[in-house]
Design an enzyme around this catalytic site. Structure first.
Site, PDB file in Angstrom:
ATOM      1  N   GLY A  72       0.815  -1.210   0.000  1.00  0.00           N
ATOM      2  CA  GLY A  72       0.000   0.000   0.000  1.00  0.00           C
ATOM      3  C   GLY A  72       0.850   1.262   0.000  1.00  0.00           C
ATOM      4  O   GLY A  72       2.080   1.220   0.111  1.00  0.00           O
ATOM      5  N   GLN A  73       0.181   2.370  -0.110  1.00  0.00           N
ATOM      6  CA  GLN A  73       0.849   3.674  -0.113  1.00  0.00           C
ATOM      7  C   GLN A  73       1.543   3.917   1.229  1.00  0.00           C
ATOM      8  O   GLN A  73       0.984   3.630   2.281  1.00  0.00           O
ATOM      9  CB  GLN A  73      -0.200   4.757  -0.365  1.00  0.00           C
ATOM     10  CG  GLN A  73       0.367   6.146  -0.474  1.00  0.00           C
ATOM     11  CD  GLN A  73      -0.708   7.157  -0.864  1.00  0.00           C
ATOM     12  OE1 GLN A  73      -1.689   6.816  -1.513  1.00  0.00           O
ATOM     13  NE2 GLN A  73      -0.514   8.385  -0.452  1.00  0.00           N
ATOM     14  N   GLY A  93       6.522   1.565   3.038  1.00  0.00           N
ATOM     15  CA  GLY A  93       7.955   1.306   3.156  1.00  0.00           C
ATOM     16  C   GLY A  93       8.535   0.476   2.030  1.00  0.00           C
ATOM     17  O   GLY A  93       9.682   0.050   2.088  1.00  0.00           O
ATOM     18  N   LYS A  94       7.762   0.270   0.964  1.00  0.00           N
ATOM     19  CA  LYS A  94       8.239  -0.606  -0.119  1.00  0.00           C
ATOM     20  C   LYS A  94       9.417  -0.013  -0.877  1.00  0.00           C
ATOM     21  O   LYS A  94      10.341  -0.735  -1.243  1.00  0.00           O
ATOM     22  CB  LYS A  94       7.103  -1.009  -1.060  1.00  0.00           C
ATOM     23  CG  LYS A  94       6.401   0.118  -1.748  1.00  0.00           C
ATOM     24  CD  LYS A  94       5.112  -0.358  -2.413  1.00  0.00           C
ATOM     25  CE  LYS A  94       4.343   0.804  -2.964  1.00  0.00           C
ATOM     26  NZ  LYS A  94       3.876   1.746  -1.965  1.00  0.00           N
ATOM     27  N   HIS A 104      12.229  11.402  -2.303  1.00  0.00           N
ATOM     28  CA  HIS A 104      12.818  10.161  -2.831  1.00  0.00           C
ATOM     29  C   HIS A 104      14.235  10.428  -3.318  1.00  0.00           C
ATOM     30  O   HIS A 104      15.152   9.667  -3.029  1.00  0.00           O
ATOM     31  CB  HIS A 104      11.975   9.620  -3.989  1.00  0.00           C
ATOM     32  CG  HIS A 104      10.951   8.623  -3.586  1.00  0.00           C
ATOM     33  ND1 HIS A 104      11.058   7.291  -3.892  1.00  0.00           N
ATOM     34  CD2 HIS A 104       9.786   8.755  -2.920  1.00  0.00           C
ATOM     35  CE1 HIS A 104      10.009   6.640  -3.432  1.00  0.00           C
ATOM     36  NE2 HIS A 104       9.214   7.515  -2.834  1.00  0.00           N
ATOM     37  N   LYS A 105      14.417  11.496  -4.080  1.00  0.00           N
ATOM     38  CA  LYS A 105      15.743  11.816  -4.621  1.00  0.00           C
ATOM     39  C   LYS A 105      16.742  12.085  -3.506  1.00  0.00           C
ATOM     40  O   LYS A 105      17.895  11.642  -3.574  1.00  0.00           O
ATOM     41  CB  LYS A 105      15.658  13.040  -5.539  1.00  0.00           C
ATOM     42  CG  LYS A 105      15.019  12.776  -6.872  1.00  0.00           C
ATOM     43  CD  LYS A 105      15.005  14.059  -7.689  1.00  0.00           C
ATOM     44  CE  LYS A 105      14.392  13.881  -9.044  1.00  0.00           C
ATOM     45  NZ  LYS A 105      14.370  15.136  -9.810  1.00  0.00           N
ATOM     46  N   GLU A 157      15.171   9.132 -15.293  1.00  0.00           N
ATOM     47  CA  GLU A 157      13.765   9.495 -15.166  1.00  0.00           C
ATOM     48  C   GLU A 157      13.099   9.242 -16.513  1.00  0.00           C
ATOM     49  O   GLU A 157      13.492   9.817 -17.514  1.00  0.00           O
ATOM     50  CB  GLU A 157      13.625  10.950 -14.729  1.00  0.00           C
ATOM     51  CG  GLU A 157      14.191  11.185 -13.337  1.00  0.00           C
ATOM     52  CD  GLU A 157      14.021  12.593 -12.834  1.00  0.00           C
ATOM     53  OE1 GLU A 157      13.251  13.374 -13.432  1.00  0.00           O
ATOM     54  OE2 GLU A 157      14.665  12.929 -11.825  1.00  0.00           O
TER      55      GLU A 157
END
Length: 175
Positions: free
Chosen positions: A8-9, A12-13, A48-49, A60
């Protein structure tokens, strides 16, 4: 090797995928598929970056994943859901056309001689979508996740930061 990591959103994936990728390569590719939809989404992309170190080669690519040669590399593809969203909306929300395009691109890239860690979302775990377009996208996402999972050597489901192994070479499948 293909390892699908789903959940899910905010479960932690991506962090789990990054950790696994760095355990397998000291110079992996981070294949990011997100479009910038709004300022909130831009902030998530920047977070994320910022989490990634200099050891990553960042690419990207919103849709044309098959325009790159990953031979001999370790690739983290993050994420299928955002990539599929780009295809779906660029195809005028046509489910079947989007599914066929996505499968064709996946077949092309997954046939390359490289290793993959692929992040996706289990959007159907969240509740019933509020409109018809969202429901159709949920169905499309579920179908593409199944398609990838069948091709994958390993599948992990991340719940609250804890990865659960769903499929592995050592685990007998019971379909």
């Amino acid at each position: 090797m293909i390892h699908l990591i789903t959940g899910g959103q905010r479960c932690g994936k991506s962090e789990y995928a990054e950790q696994l990728t760095l355990e397998q390569s000291n110079k992996p590719i981070y294949l990011a598929t997100s479009r910038v939809w709004d300022d909130g989404h831009r902030a998530r992309i920047e977070a994320h970056k910022a989490r990634r170190g200099e050891q990553w080669e960042n690419i990207e690519e919103e849709k044309a994943l098959d325009s790159h040669d990953f031979t001999g590399r370790m690739v983290l593809l993050d994420c299928i859901t955002l990539w599929l969203t780009n295809i779906f909306f660029d195809n005028g929300e046509q489910d079947d056309k989007s599914l066929e395009e996505a499968k064709a691109i996946l077949d092309q890239i997954l046939s390359q001689d490289c290793d993959w860690i692929i992040v996706s979302n289990e959007v159907g775990l969240g509740g019933h979508p509020g409109n018809e377009v969202a429901m159709r996208f949920n169905d499309l996402q579920g179908r593409i996740n199944q398609y990838i999972a069948k091709k994958a050597d390993r599948v992990s489901l991340v719940i609250s930061g804890i990865p659960l192994e769903i499929k592995s070479p050592n685990k007998k499948e019971s379909f």
